[in-house]
Design an enzyme around this catalytic site. Structure first.
Site, short mmCIF file in Angstrom:
data_model
loop_
_atom_site.label_atom_id
_atom_site.label_comp_id
_atom_site.label_asym_id
_atom_site.label_seq_id
_atom_site.Cartn_x
_atom_site.Cartn_y
_atom_site.Cartn_z
N CYS A 73 0.82 -1.21 0.00
CA CYS A 73 0.00 0.00 0.00
C CYS A 73 0.85 1.26 0.00
O CYS A 73 0.69 2.14 -0.84
CB CYS A 73 -0.93 -0.01 1.21
SG CYS A 73 -1.91 1.51 1.38
N CYS A 78 -1.63 1.61 -3.03
CA CYS A 78 -2.66 2.64 -2.85
C CYS A 78 -2.10 4.06 -2.86
O CYS A 78 -2.65 4.94 -3.55
CB CYS A 78 -3.39 2.43 -1.53
SG CYS A 78 -3.80 0.72 -1.15
N LYS A 81 -0.35 5.16 -6.22
CA LYS A 81 -1.41 5.14 -7.23
C LYS A 81 -2.32 6.35 -7.11
O LYS A 81 -2.64 7.01 -8.10
CB LYS A 81 -2.20 3.83 -7.07
CG LYS A 81 -3.40 3.65 -8.00
CD LYS A 81 -4.69 4.19 -7.42
CE LYS A 81 -5.08 3.55 -6.12
NZ LYS A 81 -5.52 2.17 -6.23
N TYR A 218 -8.57 -3.99 -11.66
CA TYR A 218 -8.54 -2.58 -11.28
C TYR A 218 -7.14 -1.99 -11.34
O TYR A 218 -6.96 -0.82 -11.68
CB TYR A 218 -9.18 -2.37 -9.91
CG TYR A 218 -8.39 -2.89 -8.73
CD1 TYR A 218 -7.48 -2.07 -8.08
CD2 TYR A 218 -8.57 -4.19 -8.25
CE1 TYR A 218 -6.76 -2.54 -6.99
CE2 TYR A 218 -7.86 -4.66 -7.17
CZ TYR A 218 -6.95 -3.83 -6.55
OH TYR A 218 -6.21 -4.30 -5.48
N GLU A 222 -6.47 1.29 -13.64
CA GLU A 222 -5.99 2.49 -12.97
C GLU A 222 -4.67 2.98 -13.57
O GLU A 222 -4.49 4.18 -13.82
CB GLU A 222 -5.82 2.23 -11.48
CG GLU A 222 -7.14 2.08 -10.74
CD GLU A 222 -6.98 1.67 -9.30
OE1 GLU A 222 -7.93 1.87 -8.51
OE2 GLU A 222 -5.91 1.13 -8.94
N HIS A 485 -27.29 19.77 -1.57
CA HIS A 485 -27.38 20.26 -2.94
C HIS A 485 -26.45 21.45 -3.16
O HIS A 485 -26.33 22.31 -2.29
CB HIS A 485 -28.83 20.69 -3.23
CG HIS A 485 -29.10 21.05 -4.65
ND1 HIS A 485 -29.08 20.11 -5.67
CD2 HIS A 485 -29.38 22.25 -5.23
CE1 HIS A 485 -29.35 20.73 -6.81
NE2 HIS A 485 -29.53 22.03 -6.58
N GLU A 490 -25.94 13.36 -3.54
CA GLU A 490 -27.38 13.47 -3.31
C GLU A 490 -28.19 12.69 -4.34
O GLU A 490 -29.38 12.43 -4.14
CB GLU A 490 -27.82 14.93 -3.33
CG GLU A 490 -27.83 15.57 -4.71
CD GLU A 490 -28.50 16.93 -4.75
OE1 GLU A 490 -29.56 17.09 -4.10
OE2 GLU A 490 -27.96 17.82 -5.41
#
Length: 512
Positions: A73, A78, A81, A218, A222, A485, A490
């Site tokens: 990681c 992670c 990346k 993934y 990525e 909003h 939302e």
């Protein structure tokens, strides 16, 4: 004391009492692996009063890449990346800034690859340093070497880094295996000698140029996307489908978004060989498994992203009697192996999500069960995750296919909709692939089984919904929630159209 005196009954009893108070093992816990799972477990165990030793060593990649403590990681996963992802988004944002009125010359924008890599690596090294200091402060003993089993309670290691030099042994009441995994290479000519993986790309000194990314999980998607965003020319080679294991509709929508942005795909294709040409570039030969036709193309870089293998080869697990399946360790619901005092956490265990937050939490919970009397186990269900592509894809819970398979199509309702992020209007960014859906039960308050979202900052959107889903979120509750909003999050509170209805899920307006 002479031997005669020591053997007198009163002295012998005193000596035996003293011996009985000595620890039976050198350590309460030995952790094999200094990644997210191992470090989390080790630090938590020390906080619970245990004596802990952690082994960690990184073997260099075939092209010589190596890194410090912290695991995949921090060093090659992670963190770098996300930084590369952010760098690519910033390049896109420069063009948007012009539309928003900023006096920026957005022509001929090019990143400085070496500067970017240097900045990323400097951050990683700072994290390595902080990690070492943290271990020292928490009094977790650390050895930069590979630990291997001699028997169920004994670990052998090289006194110097790696596997060379004097061999030493330590004993432990418990052993936790958390060595993680490394990228696979295909068994074809030139793969190891000429290709790189995600272990290399974040510290790669030369510009990637035209890059073939082999693999459509993934990691592959990525990498292809941040390379495209940085101005390079990636092609993704897909063996079967993109994002195997994810929701099919969302996966295909994500691939369509990538294609719209200029990422090329070689579908149902597998590589046959890689050769270096006289000009230094790489000739890749491949075969389309649908048409059985052969093809070839030339690239500057070939990046393998075809999956990962567990690092069990150096552990000598057979000496401890630990069972494995393929290259992973088999555990039960408490992360225990078939040997009661040997456990495994993180990416090395079979059949569990290979995600950093999963590794960290499971490691901590295990330490609490071993040394603090806790009974809480890791819940591997409904773990949220995100694919960091330009429009990110995040999800939690079941895919539409899984829900139908488990509950039956007649018992599932899918609420869905396209939406238009407000910030996309002025720069006239494509909203064609901004889409979300909720997979729910058909009856009652309609408990939500899965949430899926493609759009900006998807991980930030889904994280909160993940807690709600694990707490029993229903469609009734979701639609009774007032949204903030104008946000994209939302849009989940506005989901009123079902697939079953056949109505158009495209919105007509944003504020009514």
């Amino acid at each position: 004391m002479s031997l005669v005196k020591m053997l007198q009954p009163s002295n012998l009893i005193r000596w035996c009492r003293h011996a009985g108070s000595l620890p039976r093992y050198d350590y309460d816990l030995v952790v094999l692996g200094g990644g997210s799972a191992g470090l989390a477990c080790a630090k938590e165990a020390v906080d619970c009063g245990a004596r802990v030793l952690c082994f960690d060593y990184v073997k260099p990649t075939p092209v010589g890449t190596k890194w410090g403590i912290g695991g995949t990681c921090v060093n090659v996963g992670c963190i770098p990346k996300k930084l590369m992802h952010q760098a690519s988004l910033l390049g896109e944002a420069v063009h948007e800034a012009v539309a928003y009125g900023w006096n920026v010359d957005d022509r001929n924008l090019r990143p400085d690859w070496r500067k970017l890599v240097r900045s990323v690596q400097n951050h990683i090294k700072s994290v390595n340093w902080v990690t070492r200091v943290d271990l020292r402060d928490k009094k977790v003993e650390y050895v930069n070497s590979i630990g291997a089993f001699v028997d169920g309670h004994t670990i052998e290691y090289a006194a110097k880094s790696g596997q060379d030099g004097e061999r030493r042994q330590v004993t432990a009441k418990y052993v936790v295996v958390a060595v993680g995994g490394r990228p696979r290479y295909p068994e074809i000519p030139g793969a190891v000698e000429l290709g790189i993986t995600s272990d290399d790309i974040f510290s790669y000194e030369r510009e990637p140029g035209r890059t073939l990314v082999v693999g459509a999980g993934y990691v592959g998607l990525e990498c292809a996307c941040f390379l495209k965003g940085l101005g390079y020319d990636p092609t993704v080679m897909v063996r079967s489908i993109v994002l195997r294991g994810f929701d099919r509709q969302m996966s295909e929508l994500l691939a369509a978004m990538m294609a719209e942005r200029g990422v090329s795909f070689l579908n149902t294709t597998i590589p046959s060989s890689v050769e270096r040409q006289a000009d230094g570039r790489l000739l890749v030969r491949y075969r389309n498994t649908t048409t059985q036709t052969e093809g070839s193309d030339v690239f500057d870089t070939v990046l393998w992203a075809i999956g990962r293998r567990g690092l069990i080869d150096d552990l000598n697990l057979s000496a401890a009697g630990v069972k494995t399946l393929n290259d992973k360790i088999v555990v039960d619901g408490s992360e225990a192996t078939n040997v009661p005092h040997i456990f495994a956490v993180g990416d090395i265990i079979h059949g569990r999500p290979e995600l950093t937050p999963v590794a960290i939490l499971s490691g901590r919970l295990l330490a609490r069960r071993l040394f603090a009397g806790s009974t809480q186990r890791m819940d591997y269900a409904d773990v949220a995750t995100t694919v960091f592509t330009p429009l990110e894809y995040s999800c939690v819970g079941m895919s539409e296919e899984s829900a139908i398979e488990v509950h039956g199509a007649d018992n599932i309702e899918v609420f869905h909709g396209y939406y238009k992020p407000t910030e996309f209007f002025i720069p006239q960014k494509s909203v064609r692939h901004c889409y979300l859906k909720a997979v729910a039960e058909m009856t009652g308050d309609q408990r939500i089984l899965g949430l899926h979202y493609i759009g900006p900052v998807a991980g930030e959107v889904i994280q909160g919904f993940a807690a709600a889903l694990k707490s029993g979120l229903t469609v009734k509750t979701l639609l009774n929630t007032v949204g903030i909003h104008p946000t994209t999050a939302e849009e989940f509170t506005r989901l009123s159209i079902t697939k079953r209805s056949g109505r158009d899920p495209t919105p007509a307006s944003c504020c009514s």
